[in-house]
Scaffold this motif. Structure first.
Motif, PDB file in Angstrom:
ATOM      1  N   GLY A  48       0.823  -1.209   0.000  1.00  8.39           N
ATOM      2  CA  GLY A  48       0.000   0.000   0.000  1.00  8.39           C
ATOM      3  C   GLY A  48       0.850   1.249   0.000  1.00  8.39           C
ATOM      4  O   GLY A  48       1.549   1.548  -0.962  1.00  8.39           O
ATOM      5  N   THR A  49       0.822   1.989   1.106  1.00  8.77           N
ATOM      6  CA  THR A  49       1.630   3.208   1.219  1.00  8.77           C
ATOM      7  C   THR A  49       2.890   2.986   2.047  1.00  8.77           C
ATOM      8  O   THR A  49       3.590   3.941   2.372  1.00  8.77           O
ATOM      9  CB  THR A  49       0.805   4.338   1.859  1.00  8.77           C
ATOM     10  N   TYR A  50       3.188   1.736   2.368  1.00  9.08           N
ATOM     11  CA  TYR A  50       4.336   1.439   3.230  1.00  9.08           C
ATOM     12  C   TYR A  50       5.636   1.952   2.625  1.00  9.08           C
ATOM     13  O   TYR A  50       6.508   2.472   3.332  1.00  9.08           O
ATOM     14  CB  TYR A  50       4.421  -0.069   3.453  1.00  9.08           C
ATOM     15  N   ASN A  51       5.783   1.803   1.301  1.00  8.26           N
ATOM     16  CA  ASN A  51       7.040   2.230   0.664  1.00  8.26           C
ATOM     17  C   ASN A  51       7.229   3.737   0.723  1.00  8.26           C
ATOM     18  O   ASN A  51       8.333   4.242   0.526  1.00  8.26           O
ATOM     19  CB  ASN A  51       7.138   1.724  -0.770  1.00  8.26           C
ATOM     20  N   LEU A  52       6.144   4.479   1.008  1.00  9.28           N
ATOM     21  CA  LEU A  52       6.247   5.923   1.159  1.00  9.28           C
ATOM     22  C   LEU A  52       6.450   6.328   2.618  1.00  9.28           C
ATOM     23  O   LEU A  52       7.119   7.324   2.895  1.00  9.28           O
ATOM     24  CB  LEU A  52       4.986   6.602   0.622  1.00  9.28           C
ATOM     25  N   MET A  53       5.886   5.558   3.542  1.00  7.92           N
ATOM     26  CA  MET A  53       5.958   5.926   4.953  1.00  7.92           C
ATOM     27  C   MET A  53       7.108   5.248   5.693  1.00  7.92           C
ATOM     28  O   MET A  53       7.556   5.740   6.732  1.00  7.92           O
ATOM     29  CB  MET A  53       4.620   5.621   5.631  1.00  7.92           C
ATOM     30  N   GLN A  54       7.588   4.108   5.171  1.00 11.46           N
ATOM     31  CA  GLN A  54       8.721   3.403   5.778  1.00 11.46           C
ATOM     32  C   GLN A  54       9.740   3.074   4.680  1.00 11.46           C
ATOM     33  O   GLN A  54      10.041   1.910   4.407  1.00 11.46           O
ATOM     34  CB  GLN A  54       8.238   2.108   6.465  1.00 11.46           C
ATOM     35  N   PRO A  55      10.293   4.086   4.027  1.00 13.21           N
ATOM     36  CA  PRO A  55      11.102   3.841   2.828  1.00 13.21           C
ATOM     37  C   PRO A  55      12.373   3.025   3.068  1.00 13.21           C
ATOM     38  O   PRO A  55      12.789   2.279   2.179  1.00 13.21           O
ATOM     39  CB  PRO A  55      11.429   5.251   2.320  1.00 13.21           C
ATOM     40  N   ASN A 106      -0.835  -7.344  -8.601  1.00 10.77           N
ATOM     41  CA  ASN A 106      -1.130  -6.164  -7.788  1.00 10.77           C
ATOM     42  C   ASN A 106      -0.291  -4.990  -8.272  1.00 10.77           C
ATOM     43  O   ASN A 106       0.935  -5.098  -8.397  1.00 10.77           O
ATOM     44  CB  ASN A 106      -0.829  -6.456  -6.317  1.00 10.77           C
ATOM     45  N   ILE A 107      -0.941  -3.855  -8.535  1.00 11.39           N
ATOM     46  CA  ILE A 107      -0.251  -2.694  -9.086  1.00 11.39           C
ATOM     47  C   ILE A 107       0.840  -2.176  -8.156  1.00 11.39           C
ATOM     48  O   ILE A 107       1.906  -1.749  -8.612  1.00 11.39           O
ATOM     49  CB  ILE A 107      -1.259  -1.561  -9.421  1.00 11.39           C
ATOM     50  N   GLY A 108       0.623  -2.225  -6.848  1.00 14.00           N
ATOM     51  CA  GLY A 108       1.641  -1.750  -5.911  1.00 14.00           C
ATOM     52  C   GLY A 108       2.928  -2.541  -6.036  1.00 14.00           C
ATOM     53  O   GLY A 108       4.032  -1.970  -6.065  1.00 14.00           O
TER      54      GLY A 108
END
Length: 439
Positions: free
Chosen positions: A358-365, A391-393
């Motif tokens: 999900g957004t993990y790669n943005l919040m825990q890079p 999955n697109i992510g």
């Protein structure tokens, strides 16, 4: 695990469910062996078992979570590998989701964290807003290294080289089937429509060719997963409720045999709508929608996919966590690819997350990058011609670190059964303008 919740505490549905889950845990520690963050960080509190202890303490004592507790729970990918491994059936997904909601309602994050989470929640679920943001990130990408915050750098670096034009196939409409066998609704998604229009286009071509009439319902949009996993319940439920209404209108109108989802992260959440809306006025409709929800591979297994026809090449199949752990769909995509004539290879660490989440790669890079590097190395080690995922992510995450083309499984199946060659195989990392659907 013994718990000491009071009768008053157990009147809350979320707390009562957490109590059931906590009591199922027997402290065995099997989950630590398959937890990506535990393997990377080596801290017991960054394992499912450690997080379960933190959540238990936080909920039982009804305390405002401290920074340490929030940090360890934030580091969880929600990959759900622990649920596949657990011999006691601990439903960790419901537990960590409730913990995140509790944190969102009781903990005041630093201003930078609040701003980042607000931006993500207000942009990613909205395709046109996301397109504008991607354009801005593309312009700012050359300056990413100058950013003092790793999360800002990650946001800029995520921008794709090209942003595909809007696909009119994502508009509300009906696509007739060849030799109709079923009628299905297609979940067109939100971020996926901005990042890669080839996936929905291929899905429509493939399913209509095999006998599925497809409707893109008016009013359906983001599944709510992104905000749901941030603990923003009101926002996630509002998005989910719109989908439930749109799909129930179709079901009660011309009928539906399935709701097709080609982004597995969305599929795991939609299949959980029944739990999310239990004891609400939408409970029955939510259960109905969850029962109809199917990953595209599940629908394709019901249709008569022709054998052979594929080019002679090796496909490295990346199993998205939301598909193999969240939905327990492990063999269908590989079976379909082999039936189409492809040689399928799997990486040595196929059970581990790629770090997108999900957004993990943005919040825990930092953690995400370590997981991405490991995943790409094991995928490239099988020497494939192309990488496939559901999955697109995952596709964006893996594609940012390899020169190999990465495509959705349905793109290869579409190609093998008469569709065009996936654009990314001719130009890795890019998409091409939409190929119109002939009706």
């Amino acid at each position: 695990m013994q718990t000491t919740f009071t009768d008053d505490q157990l009147k809350d549905r979320g707390t009562a469910r957490a109590n059931e889950i906590l009591r199922a845990c027997v402290h065995c520690g099997f989950c630590t062996a398959t937890c990506p963050t535990y393997q990377v960080l080596g801290d017991e509190l960054d394992s499912p078992r450690g997080r379960i202890y933190l959540i238990k303490d936080m909920l039982e004592n009804e305390r405002v979570p401290d920074e340490k507790t929030v940090q360890h729970i934030d580091r969880c990918l929600s990959c759900l590998a622990c649920m596949t491994t657990c011999p006691s059936g601990v439903h960790y997904m419901h537990l960590v989701d409730h913990a995140r909601e509790y944190i969102e309602n009781t903990y005041k994050r630093p201003l930078s964290d609040r701003m980042l989470r607000w931006v993500l929640a207000k942009i990613l679920p909205y395709p046109m807003r996301f397109r504008v943001a991607l354009l801005g990130a593309k312009i700012g990408r050359p300056f990413a290294r100058l950013m003092p915050d790793a999360r800002l750098r990650a946001m800029l670096e995520m921008a794709p080289k090209t942003i595909p034009p809007v696909s009119r196939n994502d508009d509300p409409q009906t696509f007739p089937a060849q030799n109709k066998k079923m009628r299905v609704a297609l979940m067109t998604g939100c971020a996926q429509k901005a990042l890669n229009t080839d996936i929905n286009d291929a899905t429509i071509r493939l399913l209509t060719r095999l006998g599925a009439e497809i409707v893109v319902p008016k009013g359906a949009g983001c599944c709510g997963a992104l905000t749901h996993h941030m603990g923003k319940t009101d926002e996630s439920h509002a998005a989910a409720a719109k989908n439930i209404a749109a799909w129930m209108d179709e079901l009660n109108g011309e009928g539906l045999d399935a709701i097709v989802i080609n982004t597995s992260g969305c599929g795991t959440t939609i299949k959980d709508y029944g739990h999310m809306f239990a004891q609400t006025h939408l409970a029955e409709d939510a259960k109905t929608v969850s029962a109809l929800a199917m990953d595209v591979s599940e629908v394709l297994m019901k249709l008569d996919l022709p054998e052979g026809g594929a080019a002679d090449m090796t496909v490295a199949y990346h199993a998205a966590c939301s598909l193999q752990h969240g939905q327990q769909i492990k063999t269908y995509p590989k079976d379909l690819l082999r039936r189409a004539g492809f040689k399928v290879a799997e990486p040595a660490d196929s059970h581990l997350c790629c770090g997108s989440a999900g957004t993990y790669n943005l919040m825990q890079p930092e953690i995400s990058k370590q997981l991405k590097t490991r995943k790409v190395q094991t995928l490239e080690a099988v020497q494939p011609n192309v990488i496939a995922a559901g999955n697109i992510g995952c596709m964006m995450q893996i594609g940012s670190a390899t020169q190999l083309p990465i495509v959705h499984t349905v793109e290869l199946l579409d190609w093998a059964t008469g569709g065009p060659k996936p654009p990314a195989m001719s130009n890795p990392g890019a998409t091409t303008p939409t190929v119109p659907i002939l009706r």
